[in-house]
Design a protein around this motif. Structure first.
Motif, PDB file in Angstrom:
ATOM      1  N   ALA A  55       0.840  -1.195   0.000  1.00 23.57           N
ATOM      2  CA  ALA A  55       0.000   0.000   0.000  1.00 23.57           C
ATOM      3  C   ALA A  55       0.879   1.251   0.000  1.00 23.57           C
ATOM      4  N   THR A  56       0.437   2.255  -0.714  1.00 25.42           N
ATOM      5  CA  THR A  56       1.218   3.492  -0.824  1.00 25.42           C
ATOM      6  C   THR A  56       1.396   4.156   0.528  1.00 25.42           C
ATOM      7  N   ARG A  57       0.371   4.133   1.344  1.00 27.54           N
ATOM      8  CA  ARG A  57       0.452   4.775   2.660  1.00 27.54           C
ATOM      9  C   ARG A  57       1.525   4.114   3.530  1.00 27.54           C
ATOM     10  N   ALA A  58       1.583   2.799   3.508  1.00 29.32           N
ATOM     11  CA  ALA A  58       2.590   2.085   4.296  1.00 29.32           C
ATOM     12  C   ALA A  58       3.989   2.372   3.767  1.00 29.32           C
ATOM     13  N   ALA A  59       4.137   2.458   2.460  1.00 29.59           N
ATOM     14  CA  ALA A  59       5.450   2.752   1.880  1.00 29.59           C
ATOM     15  C   ALA A  59       5.884   4.172   2.216  1.00 29.59           C
ATOM     16  N   ARG A  60       4.964   5.114   2.197  1.00 30.83           N
ATOM     17  CA  ARG A  60       5.310   6.492   2.579  1.00 30.83           C
ATOM     18  C   ARG A  60       5.715   6.567   4.039  1.00 30.83           C
ATOM     19  N   ARG A  61       5.016   5.803   4.883  1.00 33.34           N
ATOM     20  CA  ARG A  61       5.369   5.769   6.298  1.00 33.34           C
ATOM     21  C   ARG A  61       6.773   5.200   6.490  1.00 33.34           C
ATOM     22  N   GLU A  62       7.088   4.150   5.749  1.00 32.19           N
ATOM     23  CA  GLU A  62       8.424   3.559   5.831  1.00 32.19           C
ATOM     24  C   GLU A  62       9.484   4.544   5.356  1.00 32.19           C
ATOM     25  N   LEU A  63       9.209   5.262   4.268  1.00 35.44           N
ATOM     26  CA  LEU A  63      10.158   6.277   3.796  1.00 35.44           C
ATOM     27  C   LEU A  63      10.347   7.368   4.841  1.00 35.44           C
ATOM     28  N   ALA A  64       9.274   7.768   5.515  1.00 32.87           N
ATOM     29  CA  ALA A  64       9.381   8.782   6.565  1.00 32.87           C
ATOM     30  C   ALA A  64      10.239   8.283   7.722  1.00 32.87           C
ATOM     31  N   GLU A  65      10.104   7.008   8.072  1.00 29.76           N
ATOM     32  CA  GLU A  65      10.927   6.445   9.143  1.00 29.76           C
ATOM     33  C   GLU A  65      12.397   6.390   8.734  1.00 29.76           C
ATOM     34  N   ILE A  66      12.660   6.018   7.500  1.00 25.04           N
ATOM     35  CA  ILE A  66      14.039   5.977   7.012  1.00 25.04           C
ATOM     36  C   ILE A  66      14.617   7.385   6.967  1.00 25.04           C
ATOM     37  N   THR A  67      13.810   8.344   6.523  1.00 27.61           N
ATOM     38  CA  THR A  67      14.259   9.738   6.474  1.00 27.61           C
ATOM     39  C   THR A  67      14.601  10.240   7.877  1.00 27.61           C
ATOM     40  N   HIS A  68      13.791   9.859   8.846  1.00 28.41           N
ATOM     41  CA  HIS A  68      14.045  10.281  10.227  1.00 28.41           C
ATOM     42  C   HIS A  68      15.273   9.576  10.801  1.00 28.41           C
ATOM     43  N   GLY A  69      15.451   8.312  10.481  1.00 30.31           N
ATOM     44  CA  GLY A  69      16.570   7.556  11.034  1.00 30.31           C
ATOM     45  C   GLY A  69      17.908   7.857  10.371  1.00 30.31           C
ATOM     46  N   TYR A  70      17.871   8.119   9.061  1.00 25.46           N
ATOM     47  CA  TYR A  70      19.086   8.396   8.297  1.00 25.46           C
ATOM     48  C   TYR A  70      18.886   9.663   7.482  1.00 25.46           C
ATOM     49  N   PRO A  71      18.921  10.824   8.111  1.00 31.37           N
ATOM     50  CA  PRO A  71      18.560  12.060   7.404  1.00 31.37           C
ATOM     51  C   PRO A  71      19.540  12.480   6.310  1.00 31.37           C
ATOM     52  N   ARG A  72      20.716  11.925   6.266  1.00 28.91           N
ATOM     53  CA  ARG A  72      21.691  12.311   5.244  1.00 28.91           C
ATOM     54  C   ARG A  72      21.991  11.200   4.245  1.00 28.91           C
ATOM     55  N   LEU A  73      21.144  10.183   4.208  1.00 27.31           N
ATOM     56  CA  LEU A  73      21.375   9.073   3.294  1.00 27.31           C
ATOM     57  C   LEU A  73      21.306   9.536   1.847  1.00 27.31           C
ATOM     58  N   PHE A  74      20.273  10.276   1.510  1.00 28.75           N
ATOM     59  CA  PHE A  74      20.135  10.831   0.174  1.00 28.75           C
ATOM     60  C   PHE A  74      20.441  12.319   0.225  1.00 28.75           C
ATOM     61  N   ARG A  75      21.172  12.790  -0.739  1.00 33.74           N
ATOM     62  CA  ARG A  75      21.617  14.182  -0.743  1.00 33.74           C
ATOM     63  C   ARG A  75      20.436  15.150  -0.770  1.00 33.74           C
ATOM     64  N   HIS A  76      19.376  14.814  -1.486  1.00 27.13           N
ATOM     65  CA  HIS A  76      18.261  15.749  -1.634  1.00 27.13           C
ATOM     66  C   HIS A  76      17.397  15.842  -0.385  1.00 27.13           C
ATOM     67  N   TRP A  77      17.562  14.966   0.576  1.00 26.48           N
ATOM     68  CA  TRP A  77      16.772  15.039   1.801  1.00 26.48           C
ATOM     69  C   TRP A  77      17.151  16.241   2.642  1.00 26.48           C
ATOM     70  N   ARG A  78      18.221  16.890   2.340  1.00 24.41           N
ATOM     71  CA  ARG A  78      18.574  18.111   3.071  1.00 24.41           C
ATOM     72  C   ARG A  78      17.609  19.231   2.720  1.00 24.41           C
ATOM     73  N   TRP A  79      17.020  19.171   1.523  1.00 25.98           N
ATOM     74  CA  TRP A  79      16.093  20.225   1.085  1.00 25.98           C
ATOM     75  C   TRP A  79      14.643  19.778   1.136  1.00 25.98           C
ATOM     76  N   VAL A  80      14.358  18.563   0.692  1.00 24.41           N
ATOM     77  CA  VAL A  80      12.974  18.105   0.532  1.00 24.41           C
ATOM     78  C   VAL A  80      12.837  16.731   1.160  1.00 24.41           C
ATOM     79  N   THR A  81      11.864  16.591   2.065  1.00 21.37           N
ATOM     80  CA  THR A  81      11.632  15.286   2.678  1.00 21.37           C
ATOM     81  C   THR A  81      10.243  14.756   2.386  1.00 21.37           C
ATOM     82  N   THR A  82       9.456  15.480   1.606  1.00 21.54           N
ATOM     83  CA  THR A  82       8.098  15.052   1.296  1.00 21.54           C
ATOM     84  C   THR A  82       8.069  14.346  -0.057  1.00 21.54           C
ATOM     85  N   ALA A  83       7.017  13.604  -0.275  1.00 23.81           N
ATOM     86  CA  ALA A  83       6.803  12.952  -1.566  1.00 23.81           C
ATOM     87  C   ALA A  83       5.483  13.449  -2.135  1.00 23.81           C
ATOM     88  N   PHE A  84       5.279  13.220  -3.394  1.00 25.10           N
ATOM     89  CA  PHE A  84       4.036  13.622  -4.057  1.00 25.10           C
ATOM     90  C   PHE A  84       2.864  12.970  -3.395  1.00 25.10           C
TER      91      PHE A  84
END
Length: 84
Positions: A55-84
């Motif tokens: 489900a898209t909602r569960a995947a977005r939640r997982e991405l939010a948890e990864i973003t919170h746990g590893y905020p510098r994993l992806f370079r663009h997360w320094r500017w944008v942490t939301t998804a469409f």
């Protein structure tokens, strides 16, 4: 096929860093939409890679948890942490 977020990050971070450097200087409003779209692709990758997040909602939640746990994993997360 990528097996982990680390592999995906190693692949796209140099390209995204170049975009951020160039477009961040000349056209940042277009860049924010592009970076949010990258997050949408990451959500889709999560859905395809891990069937428990079908489900898209569960995947977005997982991405939010990864973003919170590893905020510098992806370079663009320094500017944008939301998804469409």
């Amino acid at each position: 096929m990528y097996h982990s977020f680390g592999e995906v990050a190693r692949t796209i971070n140099p390209v995204v860093a170049g975009w951020m450097q160039y477009y961040g200087r000349f056209y940042p409003s277009a860049l924010y939409r592009l970076l949010a779209r990258i997050n949408a692709y990451l959500v889709r990758w999560i859905r395809n890679r891990y069937r428990r997040y079908d489900a898209t909602r569960a995947a977005r939640r997982e991405l939010a948890e990864i973003t919170h746990g590893y905020p510098r994993l992806f370079r663009h997360w320094r500017w944008v942490t939301t998804a469409f």
